[in-house]
Design a protein around this motif. Structure first.
Motif, mmCIF file in Angstrom:
data_model
loop_
_atom_site.group_PDB
_atom_site.id
_atom_site.type_symbol
_atom_site.label_atom_id
_atom_site.label_comp_id
_atom_site.label_asym_id
_atom_site.label_seq_id
_atom_site.Cartn_x
_atom_site.Cartn_y
_atom_site.Cartn_z
ATOM 1 N N LEU A 154 -98.094 45.378 -5.966
ATOM 2 C CA LEU A 154 -97.013 44.442 -6.274
ATOM 3 C C LEU A 154 -96.614 43.671 -5.021
ATOM 4 C CD1 LEU A 154 -94.781 46.708 -8.545
ATOM 5 C CD2 LEU A 154 -96.545 45.064 -9.237
ATOM 6 N N TRP A 155 -96.159 42.467 -5.221
ATOM 7 C CA TRP A 155 -95.763 41.604 -4.109
ATOM 8 C C TRP A 155 -94.260 41.702 -3.877
ATOM 9 C CZ3 TRP A 155 -99.282 39.251 -1.092
ATOM 10 C CH2 TRP A 155 -100.593 39.190 -1.574
ATOM 11 N N VAL A 156 -93.875 41.856 -2.606
ATOM 12 C CA VAL A 156 -92.472 41.914 -2.204
ATOM 13 C C VAL A 156 -92.255 40.955 -1.031
ATOM 14 C CG1 VAL A 156 -92.126 44.308 -2.968
ATOM 15 C CG2 VAL A 156 -92.836 43.849 -0.609
ATOM 16 N N VAL A 157 -91.002 40.655 -0.768
ATOM 17 C CA VAL A 157 -90.654 39.784 0.354
ATOM 18 C C VAL A 157 -90.978 40.509 1.659
ATOM 19 C CG1 VAL A 157 -88.740 38.628 1.543
ATOM 20 C CG2 VAL A 157 -88.861 38.603 -0.954
ATOM 21 N N GLY A 158 -91.580 39.799 2.587
ATOM 22 C CA GLY A 158 -91.942 40.365 3.883
ATOM 23 C C GLY A 158 -90.850 40.176 4.922
ATOM 24 N N THR A 159 -91.032 40.837 6.041
ATOM 25 C CA THR A 159 -90.008 40.808 7.082
ATOM 26 C C THR A 159 -89.833 39.426 7.714
ATOM 27 O OG1 THR A 159 -91.636 41.586 8.690
ATOM 28 C CG2 THR A 159 -90.226 43.246 7.668
ATOM 29 N N HIS A 160 -90.893 38.644 7.757
ATOM 30 C CA HIS A 160 -90.752 37.323 8.377
ATOM 31 C C HIS A 160 -89.826 36.419 7.558
ATOM 32 C CE1 HIS A 160 -91.803 34.572 11.535
ATOM 33 N NE2 HIS A 160 -92.013 33.627 10.643
ATOM 34 N N ALA A 161 -89.799 36.618 6.253
ATOM 35 C CA ALA A 161 -88.872 35.845 5.413
ATOM 36 C C ALA A 161 -87.435 36.177 5.802
ATOM 37 C CB ALA A 161 -89.109 36.144 3.936
ATOM 38 N N PHE A 162 -87.186 37.456 6.088
ATOM 39 C CA PHE A 162 -85.850 37.857 6.525
ATOM 40 C C PHE A 162 -85.514 37.223 7.871
ATOM 41 C CE2 PHE A 162 -83.131 40.669 9.022
ATOM 42 C CZ PHE A 162 -82.001 40.661 8.222
ATOM 43 N N ILE A 163 -86.469 37.232 8.783
ATOM 44 C CA ILE A 163 -86.235 36.662 10.116
ATOM 45 C C ILE A 163 -85.908 35.174 10.011
ATOM 46 C CG2 ILE A 163 -87.362 36.091 12.313
ATOM 47 C CD1 ILE A 163 -88.923 38.796 11.933
ATOM 48 N N VAL A 164 -86.693 34.460 9.228
ATOM 49 C CA VAL A 164 -86.453 33.025 9.065
ATOM 50 C C VAL A 164 -85.117 32.791 8.362
ATOM 51 C CG1 VAL A 164 -87.263 30.926 7.910
ATOM 52 C CG2 VAL A 164 -88.879 32.386 9.129
ATOM 53 N N GLY A 165 -84.848 33.565 7.320
ATOM 54 C CA GLY A 165 -83.578 33.429 6.613
ATOM 55 C C GLY A 165 -82.394 33.748 7.500
ATOM 56 N N SER A 166 -82.545 34.765 8.330
ATOM 57 C CA SER A 166 -81.463 35.139 9.238
ATOM 58 C C SER A 166 -81.192 34.059 10.270
ATOM 59 C CB SER A 166 -81.801 36.447 9.950
ATOM 60 O OG SER A 166 -81.866 37.496 9.026
ATOM 61 N N SER A 167 -82.216 33.318 10.633
ATOM 62 C CA SER A 167 -82.015 32.262 11.628
ATOM 63 C C SER A 167 -81.066 31.194 11.106
ATOM 64 C CB SER A 167 -83.345 31.638 12.046
ATOM 65 O OG SER A 167 -83.880 30.855 11.001
ATOM 66 N N PHE A 168 -81.001 31.049 9.789
ATOM 67 C CA PHE A 168 -80.040 30.112 9.197
ATOM 68 C C PHE A 168 -78.629 30.478 9.636
ATOM 69 C CE2 PHE A 168 -76.929 29.419 5.806
ATOM 70 C CZ PHE A 168 -76.960 28.038 5.715
ATOM 71 N N LEU A 169 -78.319 31.765 9.580
ATOM 72 C CA LEU A 169 -76.980 32.205 9.961
ATOM 73 C C LEU A 169 -76.810 32.288 11.474
ATOM 74 C CD1 LEU A 169 -76.410 34.973 7.282
ATOM 75 C CD2 LEU A 169 -75.522 32.643 7.305
ATOM 76 N N GLN A 170 -77.890 32.624 12.190
ATOM 77 C CA GLN A 170 -77.787 32.754 13.641
ATOM 78 C C GLN A 170 -77.511 31.419 14.315
ATOM 79 O OE1 GLN A 170 -81.440 34.644 14.737
ATOM 80 N NE2 GLN A 170 -80.808 36.643 13.975
ATOM 81 N N THR A 171 -77.916 30.342 13.676
ATOM 82 C CA THR A 171 -77.690 29.033 14.283
ATOM 83 C C THR A 171 -76.266 28.551 14.049
ATOM 84 O OG1 THR A 171 -78.483 27.878 12.310
ATOM 85 C CG2 THR A 171 -80.107 28.358 14.045
ATOM 86 N N ARG A 172 -75.508 29.339 13.362
ATOM 87 C CA ARG A 172 -74.110 28.994 13.115
ATOM 88 C C ARG A 172 -73.227 30.095 13.674
ATOM 89 N NH1 ARG A 172 -77.730 27.187 10.075
ATOM 90 N NH2 ARG A 172 -77.543 25.348 8.800
ATOM 91 N N ASN A 173 -72.131 29.731 14.253
ATOM 92 C CA ASN A 173 -71.200 30.724 14.778
ATOM 93 C C ASN A 173 -70.218 31.184 13.715
ATOM 94 O OD1 ASN A 173 -72.248 30.797 17.357
ATOM 95 N ND2 ASN A 173 -71.055 29.028 18.014
#
Length: 178
Positions: free
Chosen positions: A48-67
């Motif tokens: 089965l296919w699941v979301v990988g860790t890089h998707a989390f890293i990229v998604g988290s960068s959305f929030l990291q670029t904001r204070n």
């Protein structure tokens, strides 16, 4: 990615292809590319296919670029302490028109609301969603309600547009709503 993220235990290639409206071969090619970059991975005996860790890293960068979260988290904690309830911070998904949780401070009560970061909240049946809805003029509210529907999540969910509109008016007057 969205279909995969909505299947916590994973999703089979054929099911994913069907949901996406794509041929199995195209879906496999896309998944292979995403897998090579760490956005998805295969798990279990069924593959089965699941979301990988890089998707989390990229998604988290959305929030990291904001204070925003750094500034708001202490306020959320104080709200939780003052109210004794779980407090969520959500942003509005402008495409799907859902409230998406970006931060949360859970209360210590045994019975409490818990939703994952990144989880979507129904607009008509959540405090965050109602906060967004309460800012809309009626000419935008009614078409949205018709498009999204008013599914009942509890016996107290407002499932009639008139009841929800009354509830939203109360929120506008009070400045808050449960």
């Amino acid at each position: 990615m969205e279909y995969i993220s909505e299947s916590p235990g994973g999703i089979a290639l054929t099911d994913l292809a069907f949901q996406a409206g794509l041929p199995n071969s195209t879906t496999h090619r896309l998944l292979t590319t995403l897998q090579q970059h760490g956005f998805v991975r295969q798990v279990g005996d069924l593959g089965l296919w699941v979301v990988g860790t890089h998707a989390f890293i990229v998604g988290s960068s959305f929030l990291q670029t904001r204070n925003l979260l750094v500034m708001v988290h202490p306020i959320l904690r104080q709200l939780m302490e003052d109210s004794g309830e779980t407090v969520n911070l959500a942003i509005l998904d402008q495409v799907e028109f859902d409230a998406v949780i970006v931060d949360q401070v859970q209360c210590n009560a045994l019975m409490r609301m818990s939703a994952p970061i990144g989880g979507k909240l129904p607009m008509h049946a959540s405090g965050a969603g109602k906060a967004f809805l309460s800012t809309l003029p009626e000419n935008k509210l009614l078409p949205l309600l018709q498009k999204k529907g008013l599914m009942a999540y509890t016996p107290y969910t407002k499932t009639l547009p008139s009841a929800l509109k009354e509830n939203l008016e109360q929120a506008r007057k009070q400045g808050f709503l449960f």
